[in-house]
Scaffold this active site. Structure first.
Site, mmCIF file in Angstrom:
data_model
loop_
_atom_site.group_PDB
_atom_site.id
_atom_site.type_symbol
_atom_site.label_atom_id
_atom_site.label_comp_id
_atom_site.label_asym_id
_atom_site.label_seq_id
_atom_site.Cartn_x
_atom_site.Cartn_y
_atom_site.Cartn_z
ATOM 1 N N HIS A 163 0.631 -1.324 0.043
ATOM 2 C CA HIS A 163 0.063 -0.050 -0.209
ATOM 3 C C HIS A 163 0.775 1.374 0.003
ATOM 4 C CE1 HIS A 163 -2.271 -3.167 1.980
ATOM 5 N NE2 HIS A 163 -3.202 -2.935 1.011
ATOM 6 N N GLY A 171 -7.181 11.678 8.137
ATOM 7 C CA GLY A 171 -7.830 10.477 7.436
ATOM 8 C C GLY A 171 -7.942 10.773 5.968
ATOM 9 N N ARG A 225 -6.740 16.314 2.407
ATOM 10 C CA ARG A 225 -6.222 16.983 3.708
ATOM 11 C C ARG A 225 -4.791 16.964 3.772
ATOM 12 N NH1 ARG A 225 -10.222 18.648 8.187
ATOM 13 N NH2 ARG A 225 -10.517 20.399 6.755
ATOM 14 N N ARG A 232 -3.129 4.255 -4.637
ATOM 15 C CA ARG A 232 -4.569 4.293 -4.216
ATOM 16 C C ARG A 232 -4.922 5.798 -3.876
ATOM 17 N NH1 ARG A 232 -7.451 -0.575 -1.869
ATOM 18 N NH2 ARG A 232 -6.279 -2.281 -2.658
ATOM 19 N N ARG A 236 -1.942 10.993 14.729
ATOM 20 C CA ARG A 236 -3.317 11.080 13.755
ATOM 21 C C ARG A 236 -3.966 12.194 14.094
ATOM 22 N NH1 ARG A 236 -8.354 10.214 12.286
ATOM 23 N NH2 ARG A 236 -9.884 10.518 13.566
ATOM 24 N N ILE A 237 -4.259 13.057 13.315
ATOM 25 C CA ILE A 237 -4.887 14.389 13.259
ATOM 26 C C ILE A 237 -6.196 14.377 12.817
ATOM 27 C CG2 ILE A 237 -2.928 15.838 13.585
ATOM 28 C CD1 ILE A 237 -2.698 16.287 10.631
ATOM 29 N N GLY A 238 -7.259 13.966 13.572
ATOM 30 C CA GLY A 238 -8.498 14.103 12.905
ATOM 31 C C GLY A 238 -9.769 14.717 13.420
ATOM 32 N N SER A 239 -10.781 14.319 13.234
ATOM 33 C CA SER A 239 -12.195 15.015 13.996
ATOM 34 C C SER A 239 -12.958 13.858 14.600
ATOM 35 C CB SER A 239 -13.081 15.422 12.751
ATOM 36 O OG SER A 239 -13.409 14.351 11.993
ATOM 37 N N GLU A 279 -14.429 8.612 17.512
ATOM 38 C CA GLU A 279 -13.814 8.589 16.239
ATOM 39 C C GLU A 279 -13.495 7.217 15.597
ATOM 40 O OE1 GLU A 279 -9.696 8.107 15.923
ATOM 41 O OE2 GLU A 279 -10.544 6.931 17.385
ATOM 42 N N GLU A 321 -10.520 5.550 14.604
ATOM 43 C CA GLU A 321 -9.120 4.834 14.185
ATOM 44 C C GLU A 321 -7.965 4.813 15.281
ATOM 45 O OE1 GLU A 321 -10.302 7.538 12.582
ATOM 46 O OE2 GLU A 321 -10.939 6.740 10.488
ATOM 47 N N ASP A 339 -18.310 17.315 15.598
ATOM 48 C CA ASP A 339 -19.761 17.187 16.197
ATOM 49 C C ASP A 339 -19.791 17.166 17.583
ATOM 50 O OD1 ASP A 339 -20.060 16.499 13.186
ATOM 51 O OD2 ASP A 339 -18.820 14.649 13.842
ATOM 52 N N ARG A 363 -14.664 24.142 10.056
ATOM 53 C CA ARG A 363 -13.906 22.861 10.171
ATOM 54 C C ARG A 363 -12.443 23.011 9.817
ATOM 55 N NH1 ARG A 363 -15.878 17.121 9.382
ATOM 56 N NH2 ARG A 363 -17.827 17.253 10.007
HETATM 57 N N1 HPA Z 1 -18.404 9.294 14.685
HETATM 58 C C1 HPA Z 1 -17.294 8.783 14.283
HETATM 59 N N2 HPA Z 1 -16.449 9.449 13.992
HETATM 60 C C2 HPA Z 1 -16.462 10.729 13.851
HETATM 61 C C3 HPA Z 1 -17.673 11.130 14.332
HETATM 62 C C4 HPA Z 1 -18.587 10.606 14.919
HETATM 63 O O1 HPA Z 1 -19.599 11.188 15.401
HETATM 64 N N3 HPA Z 1 -17.543 12.870 14.304
HETATM 65 C C5 HPA Z 1 -16.326 12.580 13.558
HETATM 66 N N4 HPA Z 1 -15.686 11.741 13.528
#
Ligand code: HPA
Length: 246
Positions: A7, A23, A27, A46, A90-93, A188, A190, A213, A226
């Site tokens: 990969h 993710g 980004r 990919r 990891r830098i996520g949401s 989240e 991951e 969220d 965001r």
């Molecule tokens: N659930 C899972 N992952 C997420 C969410 C969520 O509500 N918001 C941002 N990443």
């Protein structure tokens, strides 16, 4: 493990010691374009774009993880085992499930609880507690303080479900509410897999997420918000990468 791996098509010297992992591949490109000096594309298998450049003179890479534990499990394992990477951040949401955690706040996952079977591959006769690297967490909290960011440190939930079907489920079995009772800050998808791989291969990992969220109050960031929330988290991540070099 030989390289190139299935990969990632690169050689170990293509990556810095620290890799930042959003993710989303787009980004990853945005970070390379806006935050790194002299970024070079080192992987595009990919369309999972990986770039290496420098930040304040430190060699730093950024590559996307994709969504979910199987995906980050693959990329983090290949980076740790075949490309000599030592630190993955990891830098996520994430979606907050505690009322005191607000949109745009940063959550730092000291621990990553989880509802997936990822850890079954390690054949443990019990439940392993996936935790972050203390060194990375310490550097990240210091960076957040310096930048004046609002952050929370604690346990998060890495879930296999973005859309969970709770139709007709009795209150006592509402998973989100029960995780909330256990003090989980946010959900989240991951970190637990990343932390498990780091433990297994004696590497370092940390997940920091911007709250996109607020699931208790049904509040959600707009696309523009965001982006701004994300920029502050990026600064925290990059300053952390610099501290890890020292
Ligand atoms: N659930 C899972 N992952 C997420 C969410 C969520 O509500 N918001 C941002 N990443």
């Amino acid at each position: 493990m030989n390289y190139p791996t299935p990969h990632i098509k690169a050689v170990p010297s293509d990556f810095g010691k620290t890799v930042l992992m959003p993710g989303d591949p787009l980004r990853s490109k945005y970070i390379a374009d806006h935050f790194l000096e002299n970024p070079v594309l080192v992987n595009n298998v990919r369309g999972v774009q990986g770039y290496t450049g420098t930040y304040k003179g430190v060699k730093v890479s950024v590559m996307a993880s994709g969504m979910g534990m199987p995906s980050i499990g693959i990329y983090s394992r290949e980076l740790f085992c075949a490309y000599g990477v030592e630190n993955i951040m990891r830098i996520g949401s994430a979606g907050a499930i505690q009322p005191h955690i607000n949109l745009k706040d940063i959550v730092m996952a000291m621990g990553a609880s989880c509802d997936s079977n990822y850890q079954q591959q390690f054949h443990l006769m019990g439940n392993f507690a996936p935790i972050c690297s203390f060194k990375m967490l310490h550097a990240a909290t210091q960076s957040a303080e310096e930048l004046g960011a609002t952050y929370h440190v604690g346990n998060i939930l890495s879930s296999d479900f973005f859309y969970d079907d709770d139709e007709g489920v009795p209150e006592a079995l509402n998973a989100k509410k029960n995780w909330q009772k256990m003090g989980i800050m946010a959900i989240e998808m991951e970190s637990a897999a990343l932390y498990l791989n780091a433990a297994r291969f004696r590497k370092n990992a940390l997940c920091i997420c911007t709250v996109s969220d607020q699931l208790v109050r049904n509040e959600f960031l707009t696309a523009e918000e965001r982006q701004t929330g994300f920029e502050q988290m990026m600064q925290v991540a990059l300053e952390t990468a610099v501290k890890l070099e020292k």
